[in-house]
Enzyme design. Structure first.
Site, PDB file in Angstrom:
ATOM      1  N   ASP A  16       0.838  -1.211   0.000  1.00  0.00           N
ATOM      2  CA  ASP A  16       0.000   0.000   0.000  1.00  0.00           C
ATOM      3  C   ASP A  16       0.870   1.258   0.000  1.00  0.00           C
ATOM      4  O   ASP A  16       1.983   1.250   0.524  1.00  0.00           O
ATOM      5  CB  ASP A  16      -0.919  -0.025   1.232  1.00  0.00           C
ATOM      6  CG  ASP A  16      -2.078   0.951   1.080  1.00  0.00           C
ATOM      7  OD1 ASP A  16      -2.367   1.398  -0.051  1.00  0.00           O
ATOM      8  OD2 ASP A  16      -2.704   1.279   2.116  1.00  0.00           O
ATOM      9  N   ASN A  18       1.173   3.401  -2.959  1.00  0.00           N
ATOM     10  CA  ASN A  18       1.634   3.837  -4.288  1.00  0.00           C
ATOM     11  C   ASN A  18       1.064   5.208  -4.669  1.00  0.00           C
ATOM     12  O   ASN A  18       1.780   6.055  -5.214  1.00  0.00           O
ATOM     13  CB  ASN A  18       1.179   2.838  -5.368  1.00  0.00           C
ATOM     14  CG  ASN A  18       1.827   1.483  -5.214  1.00  0.00           C
ATOM     15  OD1 ASN A  18       2.771   1.337  -4.449  1.00  0.00           O
ATOM     16  ND2 ASN A  18       1.311   0.499  -5.926  1.00  0.00           N
ATOM     17  N   HIS A  33       2.115   3.236  -9.071  1.00  0.00           N
ATOM     18  CA  HIS A  33       1.931   1.796  -9.297  1.00  0.00           C
ATOM     19  C   HIS A  33       3.111   1.236 -10.094  1.00  0.00           C
ATOM     20  O   HIS A  33       3.587   0.135  -9.823  1.00  0.00           O
ATOM     21  CB  HIS A  33       0.616   1.531 -10.032  1.00  0.00           C
ATOM     22  CG  HIS A  33      -0.608   1.951  -9.251  1.00  0.00           C
ATOM     23  ND1 HIS A  33      -0.771   1.645  -7.920  1.00  0.00           N
ATOM     24  CD2 HIS A  33      -1.708   2.666  -9.612  1.00  0.00           C
ATOM     25  CE1 HIS A  33      -1.924   2.150  -7.497  1.00  0.00           C
ATOM     26  NE2 HIS A  33      -2.511   2.778  -8.500  1.00  0.00           N
ATOM     27  N   SER A  61      -7.606  -5.678  -4.898  1.00  0.00           N
ATOM     28  CA  SER A  61      -8.629  -6.272  -4.035  1.00  0.00           C
ATOM     29  C   SER A  61      -9.977  -6.272  -4.735  1.00  0.00           C
ATOM     30  O   SER A  61     -10.192  -5.540  -5.707  1.00  0.00           O
ATOM     31  CB  SER A  61      -8.734  -5.488  -2.720  1.00  0.00           C
ATOM     32  OG  SER A  61      -9.422  -4.268  -2.924  1.00  0.00           O
ATOM     33  N   GLU A  63     -12.419  -4.931  -3.758  1.00  0.00           N
ATOM     34  CA  GLU A  63     -13.009  -3.589  -3.557  1.00  0.00           C
ATOM     35  C   GLU A  63     -12.346  -2.537  -4.462  1.00  0.00           C
ATOM     36  O   GLU A  63     -12.877  -1.436  -4.616  1.00  0.00           O
ATOM     37  CB  GLU A  63     -12.853  -3.150  -2.095  1.00  0.00           C
ATOM     38  CG  GLU A  63     -13.759  -3.894  -1.117  1.00  0.00           C
ATOM     39  CD  GLU A  63     -13.342  -5.340  -0.893  1.00  0.00           C
ATOM     40  OE1 GLU A  63     -12.125  -5.637  -0.925  1.00  0.00           O
ATOM     41  OE2 GLU A  63     -14.235  -6.190  -0.715  1.00  0.00           O
ATOM     42  N   LEU A 127      11.064 -20.261  -5.106  1.00  0.00           N
ATOM     43  CA  LEU A 127      10.033 -19.455  -4.445  1.00  0.00           C
ATOM     44  C   LEU A 127       8.674 -19.606  -5.146  1.00  0.00           C
ATOM     45  O   LEU A 127       8.601 -19.608  -6.375  1.00  0.00           O
ATOM     46  CB  LEU A 127      10.458 -17.980  -4.506  1.00  0.00           C
ATOM     47  CG  LEU A 127       9.460 -16.951  -3.963  1.00  0.00           C
ATOM     48  CD1 LEU A 127       9.425 -16.980  -2.436  1.00  0.00           C
ATOM     49  CD2 LEU A 127       9.822 -15.541  -4.437  1.00  0.00           C
TER      50      LEU A 127
HETATM   51  C1  IPE Z   1      -5.511  -2.885  -0.275  1.00  0.00           C
HETATM   52  O1  IPE Z   1      -5.121  -1.576  -0.450  1.00  0.00           O
HETATM   53  C2  IPE Z   1      -5.435  -3.632  -1.558  1.00  0.00           C
HETATM   54  C3  IPE Z   1      -4.131  -3.711  -2.199  1.00  0.00           C
HETATM   55  C4  IPE Z   1      -2.976  -3.330  -1.743  1.00  0.00           C
HETATM   56  C5  IPE Z   1      -4.166  -4.327  -3.481  1.00  0.00           C
HETATM   57  P1  IPE Z   1      -6.163  -0.378  -0.473  1.00  0.00           P
HETATM   58  O2  IPE Z   1      -5.344   0.851  -0.447  1.00  0.00           O
HETATM   59  O3  IPE Z   1      -7.122  -0.528  -1.587  1.00  0.00           O
HETATM   60  O4  IPE Z   1      -6.924  -0.578   0.918  1.00  0.00           O
HETATM   61  P2  IPE Z   1      -8.014   0.342   1.654  1.00  0.00           P
HETATM   62  O5  IPE Z   1      -9.243   0.309   0.830  1.00  0.00           O
HETATM   63  O6  IPE Z   1      -7.427   1.696   1.776  1.00  0.00           O
HETATM   64  O7  IPE Z   1      -8.196  -0.305   2.980  1.00  0.00           O
HETATM   65  C1  IPE Z   2      -1.791   0.124  -3.338  1.00  0.00           C
HETATM   66  O1  IPE Z   2      -1.527   1.484  -3.365  1.00  0.00           O
HETATM   67  C2  IPE Z   2      -1.943  -0.452  -4.710  1.00  0.00           C
HETATM   68  C3  IPE Z   2      -3.305  -0.879  -5.051  1.00  0.00           C
HETATM   69  C4  IPE Z   2      -4.327  -0.869  -4.261  1.00  0.00           C
HETATM   70  C5  IPE Z   2      -3.499  -1.347  -6.417  1.00  0.00           C
HETATM   71  P1  IPE Z   2      -2.681   2.547  -3.333  1.00  0.00           P
HETATM   72  O2  IPE Z   2      -3.080   2.857  -4.736  1.00  0.00           O
HETATM   73  O3  IPE Z   2      -3.782   2.094  -2.465  1.00  0.00           O
HETATM   74  O4  IPE Z   2      -1.944   3.793  -2.693  1.00  0.00           O
HETATM   75  P2  IPE Z   2      -2.546   4.855  -1.697  1.00  0.00           P
HETATM   76  O5  IPE Z   2      -3.106   4.118  -0.520  1.00  0.00           O
HETATM   77  O6  IPE Z   2      -3.591   5.607  -2.449  1.00  0.00           O
HETATM   78  O7  IPE Z   2      -1.371   5.695  -1.329  1.00  0.00           O
HETATM   79 MG    MG Z   3      -4.180   2.373  -0.476  1.00  0.00          MG
END
Ligand code: IPE
Ligand code: IPE
Ligand code: MG
Length: 251
Positions: A16, A18, A33, A61, A63, A127
């Site tokens: 998380d 990015n 990303h 995810s 979601e 792995l």
């Molecule tokens: C969780 O990250 C999913 C991935 C890293 C793929 P999110 O950034 O989408 O999570 P929430 O919604 O903030 O909890």
């Molecule tokens: C996680 O990074 C990657 C995915 C969920 C695909 P985010 O895109 O959720 O990054 P933030 O949380 O917005 O910084």
């Molecule tokens: Mg995020």
């Protein structure tokens, strides 16, 4: 305290941060990303070097479809691009790739790339790299339950025969060891519908470091934290120590 100075067999990571990494640099989120893919390469290398058996990465995810359409389609493109470009290298490094999640929601072209990547690397013995894509912990438990319900319907199983180990057998990656260490980067302290069943006894580690900034040193800190923990699985600390001493004296 007896330290279980061990390396985890299975590490599961929520990658998380990015978007925030990109925002800080006034870049579009997709740049974050893309930078995140580079971190994946680094961490895969670390796992191979450390003899970790399984690395599970949460890539998308169930979601994440709620994100702006443009971000979702750019993420799909990035996923396809990464599969096309990385699989050969992974294969060369004896890495076995597996994808978990509801893949039928993906474009057919992406599904074909996934199938090909899994087939190509299926006999590798290094792995195991598990990518969770369109994955949700609730989906996983639901699909396993549905399977068992079908078996009951067909008279192959009685409700009394359903127990934890039977249900667990039908979850994603049931044949792999459960995660020992969970890492979430990016500062949030939540599970976000990642592995729910499988994390029941996993050691949790949260770091503020954003995923694109996470590197070998940051990963080492997580491993060091893991090595200092005493995993009791419901027992007392004394019992765990006695067991460890008995094991040592039997050596
Ligand atoms: C969780 O990250 C999913 C991935 C890293 C793929 P999110 O950034 O989408 O999570 P929430 O919604 O903030 O909890
Ligand atoms: C996680 O990074 C990657 C995915 C969920 C695909 P985010 O895109 O959720 O990054 P933030 O949380 O917005 O910084
Ligand atoms: Mg995020």
């Amino acid at each position: 305290m007896t330290k279980q100075a061990q390396t985890p067999r299975h590490v599961a990571i929520i990658m998380d941060g990015n978007g925030r990494w990109a925002k800080k640099r006034l870049l579009p989120r997709i740049a974050g990303h893309r930078a995140g893919v580079e971190t994946v390469r680094k961490i895969v290398r670390c796992c191979t070097e450390q003899g970790i058996e399984v690395l599970t990465l949460f890539a998308f995810s169930s979601e994440n479809w709620r994100r702006p359409e443009q971000e979702v389609s750019l993420l799909m493109e990035l996923f396809m691009f990464a599969l096309q470009n990385e699989v050969k290298k992974l294969h060369g490094n004896n890495i076995r790739l597996r994808i978990i999640g509801e893949r039928t929601a993906f474009p057919e072209k992406l599904q074909a790339l996934i199938r090909h990547a899994e087939e190509q690397t299926q006999h590798n013995t290094g792995l195991v790299l598990v990518i969770a894509a369109n994955y949700g912990g609730r989906w996983d438990i639901t699909q396993a339950s549905r399977y068992l319900a079908h078996q009951v319907e067909q008279g192959l199983l009685t409700p009394q025969e359903i127990n934890e180990s039977l249900l667990a057998k039908h979850l994603s990656f049931a044949d792999l060891p459960e995660p020992d260490l969970f890492i979430r980067t990016g500062g949030e302290q939540r599970i976000s519908n990642f592995l729910l069943w499988q994390l029941a006894y996993t050691e949790l580690y949260f770091t503020d470091t954003l995923w694109p900034d996470f590197d070998a040193d940051a990963f080492q800190l997580a491993l060091t934290s893991f090595a200092t923990r005493q995993r009791r699985f419901g027992r007392t600390g004394d019992q765990v120590e006695q067991d460890a001493q008995a094991k040592n004296s039997n050596r």
